[in-house]
Design an enzyme around this catalytic site. Structure first.
Site, PDB file in Angstrom:
ATOM      1  N   HIS A   1       0.662  -1.148   0.056  1.00 12.78           N
ATOM      2  CA  HIS A   1      -0.158   0.081  -0.182  1.00 12.78           C
ATOM      3  C   HIS A   1       0.757   1.364  -0.075  1.00 12.78           C
ATOM      4  O   HIS A   1       0.601   2.355  -0.501  1.00 12.78           O
ATOM      5  CB  HIS A   1      -0.996  -0.110   1.460  1.00 12.78           C
ATOM      6  CG  HIS A   1      -1.990   0.846   1.201  1.00 12.78           C
ATOM      7  ND1 HIS A   1      -2.936   1.203   2.520  1.00 12.78           N
ATOM      8  CD2 HIS A   1      -2.484   1.593   0.014  1.00 12.78           C
ATOM      9  CE1 HIS A   1      -3.611   2.113   1.943  1.00 12.78           C
ATOM     10  NE2 HIS A   1      -3.461   2.612   0.552  1.00 12.78           N
TER      11      HIS A   1
ATOM     12  N   GLU B   1       2.405   1.943  -3.438  1.00 15.56           N
ATOM     13  CA  GLU B   1       1.097   2.483  -4.378  1.00 15.56           C
ATOM     14  C   GLU B   1       1.279   3.947  -4.287  1.00 15.56           C
ATOM     15  O   GLU B   1       1.266   4.903  -5.197  1.00 15.56           O
ATOM     16  CB  GLU B   1      -0.237   2.047  -4.025  1.00 15.56           C
ATOM     17  CG  GLU B   1      -1.500   2.544  -4.587  1.00 15.56           C
ATOM     18  CD  GLU B   1      -2.514   2.728  -3.818  1.00 15.56           C
ATOM     19  OE1 GLU B   1      -3.184   4.004  -3.561  1.00 15.56           O
ATOM     20  OE2 GLU B   1      -2.953   1.783  -3.291  1.00 15.56           O
ATOM     21  N   HIS B   2       1.082   4.455  -2.761  1.00 11.95           N
ATOM     22  CA  HIS B   2       0.958   5.831  -2.606  1.00 11.95           C
ATOM     23  C   HIS B   2       2.320   6.614  -2.955  1.00 11.95           C
ATOM     24  O   HIS B   2       2.194   7.639  -3.418  1.00 11.95           O
ATOM     25  CB  HIS B   2       0.917   6.176  -1.060  1.00 11.95           C
ATOM     26  CG  HIS B   2      -0.586   5.751  -0.683  1.00 11.95           C
ATOM     27  ND1 HIS B   2      -1.416   6.772  -0.040  1.00 11.95           N
ATOM     28  CD2 HIS B   2      -1.195   4.738  -0.640  1.00 11.95           C
ATOM     29  CE1 HIS B   2      -2.460   6.444   0.223  1.00 11.95           C
ATOM     30  NE2 HIS B   2      -2.572   5.296  -0.167  1.00 11.95           N
TER      31      HIS B   2
ATOM     32  N   GLU C   1      -1.569   6.132   7.890  1.00  7.24           N
ATOM     33  CA  GLU C   1      -2.243   6.232   9.205  1.00  7.24           C
ATOM     34  C   GLU C   1      -3.586   6.984   9.159  1.00  7.24           C
ATOM     35  O   GLU C   1      -4.573   6.650   9.567  1.00  7.24           O
ATOM     36  CB  GLU C   1      -1.388   6.847  10.196  1.00  7.24           C
ATOM     37  CG  GLU C   1      -1.833   6.714  11.842  1.00  7.24           C
ATOM     38  CD  GLU C   1      -1.814   5.338  12.285  1.00  7.24           C
ATOM     39  OE1 GLU C   1      -2.579   5.000  13.295  1.00  7.24           O
ATOM     40  OE2 GLU C   1      -1.340   4.605  11.591  1.00  7.24           O
TER      41      GLU C   1
END
Length: 591
Positions: free
Chosen positions: A41, A44-45, A112
């Site tokens: 994840h 991806e960011h 977060e």
């Protein structure tokens, strides 16, 4: 389908709204098991970056794959969008393998915030990954920031796993120049990954999981064969509440029920699904659904449309075989049973992040190996659309349903939401009146705050009146155009069950493009995950809402933004007891 020498698959889809859509199979967060959960994840960011004034773009990471898309707007062209997306992976003709520690740190903060957002609005419980050795949430947490160098090495390692056989590309049009460009970039990848990841642990079958859920659901393990995939496509196009899940090389058909009696009858083997043949399967799936099929089953050797004759001509035998396999798995307990449970006290195990859950063994007690009844399924309609005003009591339930079903879309305006779906009126009423759905809808109150404050700012009703009728929110004034007058104070602090920033802003040059650009800037700083905005009836005036754990930093950003000529912002601190007293003063807003 065009296949490059290194097995990259390219499809031309002229009906697609995106200019380019790229997916990478075997690249999702199931690969994080036994590593640091959230690496996929985070990657991806880190990869996606674009100018929001000339492109629309997004990316997502699922259990087994990652996908990216880009669309040109304003002055940009399709070619610009294609080159922009490719630049996320390649720099100077080489695959990216360098990420700065500062960028990693900012994006971990963003992850977060995304965790907070998803847990406020959804119940993020990934049962399959948890039973396979992962957590109930696998999108990455703030503690990754304690191991930045290790995280950076893992990101580089993950990039080196990309291979041509994992890549699927959808484009609207494919000229010689674009094909050459793909050959020079994704076509240069090895046919097989340079680094082979360790195999994913086999997930545990024969389990009962008690967790928040809008439906009574069972995951039935079936063989990942071509006929079973065609059977799933048939059922998905024909019925609601049927889908599939994959992890590793395992395939599960998911069937959901709103009636507990029918659900338990199916689990005991007393009943089978009442599957009838429809007139014709058209394979009129969304580009997202098509991409997911190619990525979840990378061994598919043909364009899906090549199977349209087979799925229609052989549907009877395909469905009979699939029905028999489903029933065999029920009897053999090759299933994962999901019972809706909303008790915070009921728990017998936790994941490494201390999320509580109940996991039990699915025994053979009460099994009946000869079904004597069938259960009807909810049939899909071609299309349906309703408009729900903010004063309607069904507003929050419809929002909850749209969040739990990917094939329901909603669009907000100043007076209400427009919902597109394919349910019959009776079926949608049955869902919304079911006990499990009502409990699920009420179990996450955070989503309601967005509409409570939207009603407050757009209607002129007092906060006391709105809170008294919070299950339906108060209807906006639609007869006259509201004129909003801003008070002296720009900030009002409240206490709710969630942490967020919201309010109204006005500016002579303020428009949706500038707000989207603002959202991406806040995301890059790691301060938010997403920001919703609604254009109000007053000129150049918008309502903003964003969940965030960094409320003061977001307020400071908005408060000093020169695009705003006037603003009224609410900062919510999370607490056990709600306190809206600051909004009871008449200086806040007048209509």
């Amino acid at each position: 389908m065009i296949v490059l020498p290194n097995k990259v698959r390219i499809f031309i889809n002229d009906r697609m709204k995106k200019d380019i859509y790229l997916g990478i199979s075997n690249f999702g967060f199931e690969n994080d098991i036994d590593e640091i959960l959230g690496i996929a994840h985070l990657l991806e960011h880190l990869l996606i970056s674009f100018d929001s004034t000339i492109f629309l773009a997004n990316a997502s990471t699922s259990r087994s794959y990652m996908s990216f898309w880009c669309k040109s707007i304003n002055s940009a062209t399709e070619s610009d969008a294609i080159r922009t997306l490719v630049s996320w992976f390649f720099s100077n003709g080489k695959l990216k393998d360098n990420f700065s520690l500062s960028s990693i740190r900012f994006h971990i903060k963003e992850l977060e915030n995304e965790y907070y957002f998803r847990n406020e609005v959804f119940h993020c419980m990934d049962i399959l990954t948890f039973l396979s050795g992962g957590d109930l949430y696998n999108g990455g947490r703030i503690d990754m920031i304690d191991n930045l160098n290790i995280v950076r090495d893992m990101l580089v390692n993950r990039m080196q796993r990309i291979s041509g056989s994992n890549i699927v590309i959808f484009v609207k049009r494919l000229g010689p120049g674009t094909l050459d460009f793909f050959n020079q970039t994704f076509g240069s990848l090895p046919a097989c990954p340079e680094i082979i990841p360790s195999s994913i642990p086999v997930s545990t079958n024969g389990k009962i999981v008690m967790t928040p859920s809008p439906f009574y659901t069972v995951m039935v393990k079936i063989n990942p064969t071509l006929d079973n995939i065609l059977g799933i496509l048939y059922l998905y196009e024909t019925y609601h509440l049927i889908d599939y899940e994959t992890i590793g090389n395992q395939l599960y058909l998911t069937v959901s029920f709103i009636d507990e009696t029918e659900y338990e009858s199916f689990l005991r083997g007393e009943a089978i699904l009442q599957i009838s043949q429809c007139q014709r399967i058209n394979m009129n799936y969304s580009d997202d659904y098509m991409m997911n099929i190619y990525l979840n089953f990378p061994w598919l050797s043909h364009d899906l449309y090549d199977y349209i004759t087979r799925i229609n001509d052989d549907s009877k035998s395909i469905l009979i075989s699939l029905t028999n396999e489903i029933y065999t798995s029920i009897i053999n307990r090759d299933i994962i049973v999901i019972y809706p449970n909303f008790s915070k006290a009921m728990c017998n195990t936790r994941d490494t992040q201390q999320h509580p859950i109940v996991v039990l063994d699915a025994t053979n007690d009460g099994l009946i190996k000869k079904p004597y009844r069938s259960i009807p399924l909810m049939k899909r309609l071609t299309s349906n659309e309703i408009f729900i005003r903010y004063g309607d009591a069904s507003l929050m339930d419809m929002i909850t349903l749209s969040l739990s079903k990917q094939d329901i879309s909603l669009k907000r305006n100043a007076e209400g939401i427009r919902v597109k779906h394919s349910f019959s009126a009776d079926d949608i009423q049955a869902i919304m009146e079911s006990d499990s759905f009502l409990k699920y809808s009420r179990s996450k109150p955070a989503a309601m705050y967005q509409y409570i404050f939207l009603s407050f700012f757009a209607s002129g009703n007092s906060i006391d009146d709105i809170l008294t009728n919070r299950d339906s929110t108060l209807e906006f004034s639609k007869k006259t155009k509201s004129k909003i007058l801003f008070g002296r104070n720009a900030r009002y602090d409240v206490t709710t069950k969630s942490s967020f920033v919201c309010g109204i802003v006005r500016g002579k040059l303020l428009d949706k493009t500038s707000l989207v650009e603002m959202m991406w800037d806040l995301k890059k700083k790691g301060l938010i995950y997403s920001m919703e905005f609604t254009n109000l009836l007053s000129k150049n005036t918008f309502y903003l809402f964003t969940f965030t754990i960094y409320t003061d930093e977001v307020y400071d950003y908005l408060n000093t933004n020169k695009l705003f000529s006037a603003k009224c912002l609410v900062i919510s601190t999370k607490g056990d007891v709600e306190n809206f007293s600051s909004l009871k003063k008449d200086v806040v807003i007048r209509v």
